[in-house]
Structures are given as structure tokens and as C-alpha cells.
Design a protein around this motif. Structure first.
Motif, PDB file in Angstrom:
ATOM      1  N   LEU A  29       0.832  -1.195   0.000  1.00 28.26           N
ATOM      2  CA  LEU A  29       0.000   0.000   0.000  1.00 28.26           C
ATOM      3  C   LEU A  29       0.873   1.254   0.000  1.00 28.26           C
ATOM      4  CD1 LEU A  29      -2.806   1.310   0.180  1.00 28.26           C
ATOM      5  CD2 LEU A  29      -2.667   1.047   2.666  1.00 28.26           C
ATOM      6  N   SER A  30       1.927   1.246   0.809  1.00 29.03           N
ATOM      7  CA  SER A  30       2.861   2.377   0.834  1.00 29.03           C
ATOM      8  C   SER A  30       3.521   2.570  -0.524  1.00 29.03           C
ATOM      9  CB  SER A  30       3.942   2.166   1.896  1.00 29.03           C
ATOM     10  OG  SER A  30       3.378   2.175   3.173  1.00 29.03           O
ATOM     11  N   GLU A  31       3.924   1.480  -1.157  1.00 30.28           N
ATOM     12  CA  GLU A  31       4.552   1.572  -2.481  1.00 30.28           C
ATOM     13  C   GLU A  31       3.590   2.178  -3.498  1.00 30.28           C
ATOM     14  OE1 GLU A  31       7.632  -2.211  -2.048  1.00 30.28           O
ATOM     15  OE2 GLU A  31       5.793  -2.463  -3.215  1.00 30.28           O
ATOM     16  N   HIS A  32       2.330   1.755  -3.463  1.00 29.62           N
ATOM     17  CA  HIS A  32       1.336   2.325  -4.384  1.00 29.62           C
ATOM     18  C   HIS A  32       1.179   3.822  -4.138  1.00 29.62           C
ATOM     19  CE1 HIS A  32      -0.201  -1.167  -6.495  1.00 29.62           C
ATOM     20  NE2 HIS A  32      -0.364  -1.829  -5.366  1.00 29.62           N
ATOM     21  N   TYR A  42      -0.890   1.531 -13.135  1.00 32.07           N
ATOM     22  CA  TYR A  42      -2.295   1.914 -13.025  1.00 32.07           C
ATOM     23  C   TYR A  42      -2.534   2.873 -11.865  1.00 32.07           C
ATOM     24  CZ  TYR A  42      -7.333   1.710 -12.922  1.00 32.07           C
ATOM     25  OH  TYR A  42      -8.658   2.064 -12.954  1.00 32.07           O
ATOM     26  N   THR A  43      -1.926   2.597 -10.722  1.00 35.62           N
ATOM     27  CA  THR A  43      -2.205   3.422  -9.541  1.00 35.62           C
ATOM     28  C   THR A  43      -1.356   4.687  -9.476  1.00 35.62           C
ATOM     29  OG1 THR A  43      -0.636   2.173  -8.173  1.00 35.62           O
ATOM     30  CG2 THR A  43      -2.934   1.436  -8.165  1.00 35.62           C
ATOM     31  N   ARG A  47      -3.426   8.340  -7.353  1.00 27.85           N
ATOM     32  CA  ARG A  47      -3.171   8.407  -5.916  1.00 27.85           C
ATOM     33  C   ARG A  47      -3.938   9.558  -5.297  1.00 27.85           C
ATOM     34  NH1 ARG A  47       2.678   9.507  -5.395  1.00 27.85           N
ATOM     35  NH2 ARG A  47       2.462  10.392  -7.425  1.00 27.85           N
ATOM     36  N   PRO A  48      -4.208   9.473  -4.010  1.00 31.65           N
ATOM     37  CA  PRO A  48      -3.883   8.372  -3.111  1.00 31.65           C
ATOM     38  C   PRO A  48      -4.835   7.198  -3.314  1.00 31.65           C
ATOM     39  CG  PRO A  48      -5.088  10.025  -1.901  1.00 31.65           C
ATOM     40  CD  PRO A  48      -4.874  10.570  -3.303  1.00 31.65           C
ATOM     41  N   VAL A  49      -4.365   6.015  -2.932  1.00 37.56           N
ATOM     42  CA  VAL A  49      -5.196   4.820  -2.971  1.00 37.56           C
ATOM     43  C   VAL A  49      -5.468   4.378  -1.540  1.00 37.56           C
ATOM     44  CG1 VAL A  49      -4.344   4.082  -5.222  1.00 37.56           C
ATOM     45  CG2 VAL A  49      -3.215   3.250  -3.159  1.00 37.56           C
TER      46      VAL A  49
END
Length: 84
Positions: A29-32, A42-43, A47-49
Motif C-alpha cells: 500500500l505504501s509503495e502504491h 495503473y495506480t 493516488r492516493p489509494v
């Protein structure tokens, strides 16, 4: 015993949903959210996700199969999965 694998669903800033697999949900999640080279293309621009769903799987193979099954769901079905 090996680390468990997880299938996860993220809700992106544009309200789209993204499915992925990992052994460490918080790290992923942190990397995304950092948007660097380890985030998914895609993400990166969505952001944020936010993590909205995760499932534990016994191994990478079962996690990959579950991820593919989730990706084949309609948006409505994915939203129903999240609400459970």
C-alpha cells in the motif's frame, strides 16, 4: 511455514478499483501511494489509494488465481465483495 499471500483491492482517487497480490499488504500500500518505480502503473496517476479489501491465501498460486477471479468480476460485484 512460508509467509501467507494476500489478495487486496484498492480504491483509487478516481473511484476505480485495483486488485493485486502481495505478502505484505502495508508495504505494498505504501509503495502504491509513493508512486515510485515499485508502484503499479495503473495506480501511479490515481493516488492516493485506499485499501478496501484483503483476503489471505495459502500460497502465491492460489493468490494469483483469486486475483484473476476478482479482476473478472463486474464493478457491481466488486463493490458487493467490499461491502461484505
Amino acid at each position: 511455514m512460508a509467509n501467507p499471500w494476500f489478495v487486496y483491492l484498492l480504491r483509487c482517487n478516481d473511484d476505480s478499483l485495483y486488485a493485486g497480490i502481495t505478502t505484505d499488504v502495508q508495504r505494498r500500500l505504501s509503495e502504491h501511494n509513493e508512486g515510485g518505480p515499485k508502484s503499479a502503473k495503473y495506480t501511479r496517476n490515481r493516488r492516493p489509494v485506499k485499501l478496501v479489501h484483503k483476503e489471505v491465501c495459502k500460497d502465491r498460486s492460489s493468490a494469483t488465481k483469486r486475483e484473476m477471479a476478482i479482476k473478472k468480476l463486474t464493478r457491481k460485484q466488486k463493490l458487493e465483495l467490499i461491502s461484505d
